[in-house]
Design an enzyme around this catalytic site. Structure first.
Site, mmCIF file in Angstrom:
data_model
loop_
_atom_site.group_PDB
_atom_site.id
_atom_site.type_symbol
_atom_site.label_atom_id
_atom_site.label_comp_id
_atom_site.label_asym_id
_atom_site.label_seq_id
_atom_site.Cartn_x
_atom_site.Cartn_y
_atom_site.Cartn_z
ATOM 1 N N SER A 196 -49.085 26.873 41.292
ATOM 2 C CA SER A 196 -49.767 25.617 41.251
ATOM 3 C C SER A 196 -51.137 25.567 40.617
ATOM 4 O O SER A 196 -51.606 26.356 39.764
ATOM 5 C CB SER A 196 -50.001 25.175 42.614
ATOM 6 O OG SER A 196 -51.368 25.872 43.385
ATOM 7 N N HIS A 197 -51.973 24.582 40.733
ATOM 8 C CA HIS A 197 -53.345 24.183 40.132
ATOM 9 C C HIS A 197 -54.253 24.465 41.063
ATOM 10 O O HIS A 197 -55.401 24.058 41.226
ATOM 11 C CB HIS A 197 -53.455 22.801 39.251
ATOM 12 C CG HIS A 197 -52.827 23.023 38.133
ATOM 13 N ND1 HIS A 197 -52.737 21.864 37.125
ATOM 14 C CD2 HIS A 197 -52.005 23.573 37.697
ATOM 15 C CE1 HIS A 197 -52.241 22.085 36.084
ATOM 16 N NE2 HIS A 197 -51.657 23.218 36.137
ATOM 17 N N GLY A 198 -53.793 25.018 42.565
ATOM 18 C CA GLY A 198 -54.594 25.233 43.624
ATOM 19 C C GLY A 198 -55.100 24.226 44.564
ATOM 20 O O GLY A 198 -54.236 23.042 44.562
#
Ligand code: NAG
Ligand code: NAG
Ligand code: NAG
Ligand code: NAG
Ligand code: NAG
Ligand code: NAG
Ligand code: NAG
Ligand code: NAG
Ligand code: NAG
Ligand code: NAG
Ligand code: NAG
Ligand code: NAG
Length: 413
Positions: free
Chosen positions: A250-252
């Protein structure tokens, strides 16, 4: 003779106490690719108050699920709801929710709603991602609703006292879940898998959850495989608890993006994020804020507001580009940020036990905290993040509480 829509059964069910009458609507799938949407809507019409809706078959949905005014309803989804990949039809008919041009296939709304059952929501994303890849300017963010909108498979909107549990979500064209203008919403046991089978057309904007104008939201015990934010706290997310998530690709877990719209005030406060495993990700614990803008009509920076009381605890990273990041120049040119720094203030942010490995994408830098103006009361304890080679480096700008960080800061180069 019309096909029988659904079976409505009045049953006496004991719910931890005296027996109460519960009207149950069991929706019969039409099969052969026919649209089950109207029958699902009819079931909500009939059983959406003090009732139960059973969805235990394979449904094809080509009609907007606008299920509003629900009250004390159980939705037993053990089957599959698959939305048709009909771009020309859904773009105008999906419900437009204004913020970032998001639209949705299903707007679940009302009070005291319980959705469960172990079933699947299938967004049929492949077709949408391929269209997005082929025509990258066809829609902005979610899209412009009339031309190319990529709907969210499940929006809990204008709702209170909601529990969503034990669901699989696959192939979302856009964000998987949108929590919109709602309060007291709990998600648990959600399995999100957003994977493209075409490397030229990766999933786009496949956030696990976006929370907007909502409070008292809990997300726990869930697994997310996607390639945008695992969870995103959008404007006016307050009193949120996120725990026990396994995020991959993911992007966090992101506060923001905030400050996107000039003239708006964005508040994110009272956020607790704990017991997270974050693997193969662009970011770990992130705060992202657009820079300023000279234009009063800007939709790409210039908003204000604050971020306050955000804690990340027991956050394990593995192969993450930016394990800890504060970026107040998100999606904005450096020159614009220099001339018009973000006026959104950040305070009371705590990192407790963020550990693991970075990817090396930022070489030795494992922490990057860059504020547009003084950020106050930013603390870190138990930080132990190692880059693939060399010793870790920590970049800080405008962090006035540097002595409350358990690592030495260096200025950005
Ligand atoms: C929403 O769509 C409109 C029209 O396509 C576009 O001008 C606008 O920039 C979009 N807004 C966002 C935030 O993406
Ligand atoms: C993969 O997606 C690209 C971009 O939309 C498209 O041009 C290509 O035909 C797709 N490949 C397959 C095998 O469908
Ligand atoms: C949600 O609530 C807002 C404010 O009460 C209202 O304007 C809007 O129409 C509602 N949306 C839906 C889809 O019911
Ligand atoms: C939140 O919603 C749940 C589920 O409907 C309910 O049991 C609980 O009492 C609600 N909490 C509050 C504070 O209203
Ligand atoms: C977490 O979710 C899984 C899958 O839905 C479930 O089997 C398990 O019991 C849940 N664990 C807890 C502690 O709630
Ligand atoms: C985790 O993410 C990586 C990078 O996106 C991907 O290659 C891998 O297949 C994912 N693992 C699982 C179990 O989905
Ligand atoms: C957020 O809440 C504040 C305070 O209630 C309000 O002024 C602001 O307009 C809200 N912003 C958004 C984006 O809803
Ligand atoms: C944050 O929580 C505190 C303590 O419960 C409360 O007083 C405050 O109003 C909350 N802040 C927001 C913006 O909701
Ligand atoms: C900070 O946020 C957490 C999580 O929502 C909340 O429990 C706590 O009361 C808040 N603290 C303050 C001082 O507002
Ligand atoms: C926003 O305002 C600027 C400056 O007044 C103008 O040049 C621009 O066309 C406007 N953009 C939109 C989308 O209205
Ligand atoms: C942080 O990690 C330490 C060492 O593993 C542990 O003793 C401590 O309880 C953790 N802190 C929190 C708040 O969980
Ligand atoms: C920012 O913090 C520094 C160091 O504490 C202080 O000297 C400076 O006055 C602060 N700036 C503002 C605008 O508060």
């Amino acid at each position: 003779m019309r096909t029988q829509l659904f079976q409505a059964v009045l049953a006496a069910v004991s719910v931890a106490g005296p027996a109460v009458a519960v009207l149950t609507c069991k929706v019969k799938a039409l099969g052969a690719g026919q649209d089950d949407g109207p029958n699902i809507l009819a079931a909500f019409e009939r059983c959406g108050k003090n009732g139960r809706i059973t969805l235990d078959e394979y449904y094809v949905v080509d009609t907007l699920l606008l299920t509003t005014g629900l009250k004390n309803v159980e939705i037993d989804l053990s089957g599959t709801v698959q939305y048709t990949p009909d771009i020309a039809k859904w773009s105008p008919q999906s419900l437009f929710l204004t913020y970032q041009n998001a639209t949705t296939f299903w707007f679940l709304s009302g009070d005291n709603i319980h959705l469960y059952g172990g079933g699947t929501l299938d967004g049929n994303g492949q077709v949408w991602w391929e269209h997005q890849a082929a025509f990258p300017n066809a829609g902005t963010a979610g899209g412009s609703s009339r031309t190319f909108a990529r709907p969210v498979p499940l929006t809990v909107g204008n709702a209170s006292n909601v529990v969503i549990q034990d669901l699989h979500m696959i192939g979302s064209p856009f964000w998987n879940n949108f929590v919109y203008q709602s309060t007291n919403v709990t998600y648990k046991g959600i399995n999100i898998n957003t994977v493209s089978y075409n490397s030229s057309a990766p999933p786009a904007n496949s956030d696990g959850w976006d929370i907007y104008r909502s409070s008292f939201v809990t997300i726990t015990n869930s697994t997310i495989n996607n390639d945008d934010d695992c969870v995103s706290f959008k404007p006016n997310s307050t009193n949120i608890v996120v725990s026990h998530l396994n995020c991959n690709g993911s992007h966090g877990i992101s506060v923001g993006s905030l400050g996107q719209y000039a003239g708006e005030t964005d508040i994110v406060a009272n956020i607790s994020v704990s017991d997270i495993v974050m693997k193969n990700a662009q970011n770990g614990a992130r705060i992202k804020v657009f820079g300023g803008s000279p234009f009063a009509n800007s939709t790409a920076g210039g908003g204000t507001g604050f971020v306050k009381n955000v804690t990340f605890t027991n956050f394990q990273v593995a192969n993450v580009d930016h394990p800890i990041l504060i970026d107040q120049c998100y999606s904005t040119a450096a020159a614009t940020c220099a001339e018009f720094p973000s006026t959104l203030s950040i305070s009371d942010v705590h990192y407790i036990n963020v550990t693991g490995t970075s990817s090396g994408a930022e070489k030795q830098v494992v922490v990057d905290l860059e504020c547009s103006a003084n950020c106050t009361d930013i603390t870190a304890v138990g930080t132990n993040i190692t880059p693939p080679s060399g010793s870790p480096e920590y970049v800080c700008k405008n962090i006035v509480s540097a002595s409350d960080l358990d690592f030495p800061c260096t200025a950005p180069s």
